[in-house]
Design a protein around this motif. Structure first.
Motif, PDB file in Angstrom:
ATOM      1  N   VAL A 164       6.799 -33.127  -6.181  1.00  0.00           N
ATOM      2  CA  VAL A 164       6.938 -31.665  -6.172  1.00  0.00           C
ATOM      3  C   VAL A 164       6.361 -31.080  -4.881  1.00  0.00           C
ATOM      4  CG1 VAL A 164       6.219 -29.510  -7.314  1.00  0.00           C
ATOM      5  CG2 VAL A 164       6.925 -31.466  -8.690  1.00  0.00           C
ATOM      6  N   LEU A 165       5.195 -31.596  -4.485  1.00  0.00           N
ATOM      7  CA  LEU A 165       4.571 -31.088  -3.255  1.00  0.00           C
ATOM      8  C   LEU A 165       5.494 -31.314  -2.057  1.00  0.00           C
ATOM      9  CD1 LEU A 165       0.846 -32.230  -3.779  1.00  0.00           C
ATOM     10  CD2 LEU A 165       1.829 -29.962  -4.125  1.00  0.00           C
ATOM     11  N   LYS A 166       6.171 -32.476  -2.056  1.00  0.00           N
ATOM     12  CA  LYS A 166       7.121 -32.734  -0.969  1.00  0.00           C
ATOM     13  C   LYS A 166       8.305 -31.777  -1.081  1.00  0.00           C
ATOM     14  CE  LYS A 166       5.897 -37.431   0.085  1.00  0.00           C
ATOM     15  NZ  LYS A 166       6.322 -38.741   0.489  1.00  0.00           N
ATOM     16  N   ALA A 167       8.733 -31.529  -2.322  1.00  0.00           N
ATOM     17  CA  ALA A 167       9.886 -30.656  -2.525  1.00  0.00           C
ATOM     18  C   ALA A 167       9.588 -29.223  -2.092  1.00  0.00           C
ATOM     19  CB  ALA A 167      10.300 -30.685  -3.999  1.00  0.00           C
ATOM     20  N   VAL A 168       8.340 -28.782  -2.256  1.00  0.00           N
ATOM     21  CA  VAL A 168       8.026 -27.412  -1.840  1.00  0.00           C
ATOM     22  C   VAL A 168       7.659 -27.332  -0.355  1.00  0.00           C
ATOM     23  CG1 VAL A 168       7.271 -26.729  -4.158  1.00  0.00           C
ATOM     24  CG2 VAL A 168       5.563 -27.455  -2.471  1.00  0.00           C
ATOM     25  N   GLY A 169       7.830 -28.446   0.352  1.00  0.00           N
ATOM     26  CA  GLY A 169       7.728 -28.395   1.812  1.00  0.00           C
ATOM     27  C   GLY A 169       6.427 -28.905   2.398  1.00  0.00           C
ATOM     28  N   TRP A 170       5.577 -29.498   1.586  1.00  0.00           N
ATOM     29  CA  TRP A 170       4.347 -30.045   2.162  1.00  0.00           C
ATOM     30  C   TRP A 170       4.700 -31.201   3.105  1.00  0.00           C
ATOM     31  CZ3 TRP A 170      -0.868 -30.408  -0.726  1.00  0.00           C
ATOM     32  CH2 TRP A 170      -1.200 -29.160  -1.265  1.00  0.00           C
TER      33      TRP A 170
ATOM     34  N   PRO B 284      10.692 -38.667  -1.951  1.00  0.00           N
ATOM     35  CA  PRO B 284      10.570 -37.543  -2.883  1.00  0.00           C
ATOM     36  C   PRO B 284      11.502 -37.665  -4.088  1.00  0.00           C
ATOM     37  CG  PRO B 284      11.345 -36.807  -0.712  1.00  0.00           C
ATOM     38  CD  PRO B 284      10.945 -38.225  -0.578  1.00  0.00           C
ATOM     39  N   THR B 285      12.684 -38.195  -3.883  1.00  0.00           N
ATOM     40  CA  THR B 285      13.620 -38.286  -5.014  1.00  0.00           C
ATOM     41  C   THR B 285      13.090 -39.249  -6.074  1.00  0.00           C
ATOM     42  OG1 THR B 285      14.805 -39.924  -3.721  1.00  0.00           O
ATOM     43  CG2 THR B 285      15.742 -37.724  -3.770  1.00  0.00           C
TER      44      THR B 285
ATOM     45  N   LEU C  18      10.073 -37.688  -7.883  1.00  0.00           N
ATOM     46  CA  LEU C  18      10.448 -36.649  -8.859  1.00  0.00           C
ATOM     47  C   LEU C  18      11.075 -37.245 -10.118  1.00  0.00           C
ATOM     48  CD1 LEU C  18      11.807 -34.010  -6.363  1.00  0.00           C
ATOM     49  CD2 LEU C  18       9.946 -33.647  -7.978  1.00  0.00           C
TER      50      LEU C  18
END
Lengths: 369, 234
Positions: free
Chosen positions: A279-285, A362-363, A366
């Motif tokens: 999720v953190l990667k998905a929100v752009g971290w 990230p995939t 998740l």
């Protein structure tokens, strides 16, 4: 909420695991701090002992062996012979006898020239020095305390009354319970003015004490022997080095054990939070931010350990060391060492789990159930 | 109206090319559009969504979303932080953080101060009707409320596109309707492009356009038959 607050909050999500890690690292830090305090305490006592007296070494009769304060005597004229050896700046004789002092049937009475006391390992805490050939004494603090004596009182030595004019302290256990007076008085009491016990020697500035001691040994080694404080220093030094080495050894062990513990804790944490990392990667971290987070969390654990460990280490040391006759000394470098180790463990322990987290696609993260 | 997604001949395969997840996709999505992507399991719809959100890179073809070229590995974090808001089937909230703190998480990539982050997060919570739950932990919320928090989190950085992957998949039908209504309201009020992946035709029919994916290819993207029963959420 700031990023820093987020990092500080995270490790305590899994309280038990965090506490176990903290306990593990704490033990290492406690040992480092306690051992550091004791080593420093020994160093300072030792340095007091070595440097309180200005003598570089002492000389005694051949038959006294290694005892610096033996009651065996040598001829008094050795003082002049030693004073004339090249490299010697000052040589003062001392005369140690056992005689009746106060209520004691036998106690150590040490005679020295008042000018020579600067070469003895004593420092005045009260009153003044005795005068030459006067019926005056100074007492070791332990002797004074044990016998309830203070400056101004008088003390009977071998039937004669002596005025107590001063109290001294010393790091030398042989002298702590003794009484000092002028060497002439001791010779008079012992009825032997041609003998002395030892000679305190101070070498010229820039001269190596060991070299001068060796020179004396080579000239007069058949009759006398030098007891070098340099030698004592070497012995003591090697003991202290051993303590220091064991302190660093324990530090190293703390790094390895603590590091493994923290790697385990942080790996578990990353493993359990796989989806969250996704999720953190998905929100752009960025990867760097995730790495900072994990290493930061690891550092939070180790720094908390360092703080708790330092406090416990100091308290334990202050409570237990006096029972073993040690007086610990805490200097900032002990705590710097503890915190540097905590930080190294934190970084090492955090980096591997952090790199695992960063590498997670990230995939996949998740999808993780 | 300008396009926000432009995809040409997009290919993606897994396991050394044995599984072709995307097999030549061409797609344009307009700014402010509400699109649903449907298809059976394994059809490639989630892979397509991952490409749109730069969570995965294509093997070949071109994909441009909100002005970012997503075929290379450059600036993907920045793209995700600034342009995309994800809503997942599971809320994926961080359990030890309060509701409002969860919404602040994406804002760590912005230059907002702590107080600016807090006031923005509170205003988003107000939009999803949960301002009074700001200081609660996610575990104290119902499933629908958690998903509303997740939607507020998706909007944290004012994205151009909301990508929702089965956003109502784990909710009962009544709560699902509420969540969908909220998503559609926010899509309209904030003029955000909304792309929902779903296998539920009732959900899909809410969209302006349905895109059907089958074996990694689009079928009937403009088939009006799919949309002729377009319904409005209650």
């Amino acid at each position: 909420m700031s990023f820093l607050k987020f990092i500080i909050k995270n490790p305590f999500r899994r309280k038990n695991s965090a506490i176990l890690s903290i306990v593990g690292i704490c033990i290492g830090i406690i040992v480092i701090v306690a051992l550091g305090g004791i080593t420093n305490g020994l160093v300072s006592t030792f340095e007091d002992t070595i440097h309180a007296g200005g003598a570089d070494f002492s000389i005694s009769g051949k038959e006294t062996g290694d005892s610096a304060y033996g009651t065996n005597t040598i001829d008094a004229n050795w003082t002049d012979k030693i004073a004339n050896v090249s490299g010697v700046e000052e040589a003062y004789p001392i005369y140690v006898i056992l005689t009746s002092v106060g209520d004691d049937y036998m106690n150590t009475l040490i005679g020295i020239d008042p000018n020579g006391t600067q070469l003895a390992d004593i420092s005045m805490t009260e009153g003044r020095l005795f005068k030459d050939n006067a019926s005056e004494v100074i007492l070791g603090k332990i002797y004074a305390d044990d016998n309830n004596l203070s400056v101004g009182d008088s003390l009977k030595i071998d039937g004669e009354d002596f005025d107590i004019v001063g109290i001294y302290e010393t790091g030398d256990s042989n002298m702590a319970g003794a009484v000092f007076t002028s060497i002439k008085k001791v010779a008079e009491i012992n009825d032997d003015e041609d003998s002395i016990s030892n000679i305190y020697v101070k070498v010229n500035k820039g001269e190596d004490a060991q070299t001068v001691a060796d020179r004396i040994d080579s000239m007069y080694g058949d009759n006398i022997t030098t007891i070098s404080s340099v030698m004592e220093m070497e012995q003591m030094g090697s003991m202290l080095n051993m303590l220091r080495a064991s302190s660093w050894g324990i530090s190293l062990l703390a790094i390895v054990v603590g590091g493994l513990g923290i790697i385990n804790t942080m790996l578990m944490s990353v493993f359990e939070r796989t989806r969250e990392i996704g999720v953190l990667k998905a929100v752009g971290w960025s990867n760097r931010k995730i790495l900072t987070m994990i290493v930061g969390e690891s550092l939070v654990i180790t720094i908390v350990s360092a703080i708790i460990g330092s406090v416990i280490g100091v308290v334990l040391c202050l409570v237990l060391a006096p029972m073993m006759g040690l007086s610990p000394v805490f200097t900032p470098d002990i705590f710097v060492q503890a915190f540097i180790i905590a930080i190294i463990v934190g970084i090492i322990g955090g980096l591997y789990p952090a790199s695992k987290a960063v590498k997670l696609p990230p995939t996949e993260a998740l999808r993780y159930e | 109206m300008s396009n926000v997604v432009e995809i040409n001949n997009l290919m993606k395969s897994y396991e050394n090319g044995h599984i072709k997840a995307l097999n030549g996709i061409d797609l344009t999505i307009w700014e402010g559009e509400f699109v649903s992507i449907i298809g059976p399991s394994g059809s490639g719809k989630s892979t397509l969504l991952n490409m749109l959100g730069a969570l995965d890179l294509p093997d070949s073809g071109s994909i441009n979303v909100a002005g970012y070229d997503l075929t290379s590995n450059k600036k993907l974090n920045e793209f995700r932080a600034k342009k995309i808001g994800f809503v997942f089937q599971l809320h994926n909230l961080i359990p030890n953080l309060s509701v409002v703190e969860n919404i602040e998480i994406p804002m760590f990539t912005s230059n907002l101060s702590n107080s600016e982050m807090r006031s923005k997060a509170l205003s988003l919570l107000e939009q999803v009707g949960l301002k009074d739950k700001a200081s609660q932990k996610p575990s104290k919320l119902s499933g629908g409320e958690r998903q509303r928090v997740a939607i507020a989190r998706a909007l944290a950085n004012d994205p151009s596109i909301i990508l929702a992957d089965e956003p109502t998949g784990s909710l009962d039908s009544k709560t699902s309707n509420k969540i969908l209504k909220l998503l559609i309201d926010l899509h309209k009020s904030n003029n955000v492009t909304l792309i929902i992946v779903t296998h539920d035709m009732d959900v899909a029919r809410l969209a302006d356009r349905i895109i059907e994916v089958l074996d990694g290819q689009l079928v009937n993207t403009s088939d009006d038959s799919l949309l002729e029963n377009k319904i409005d959420v209650e």
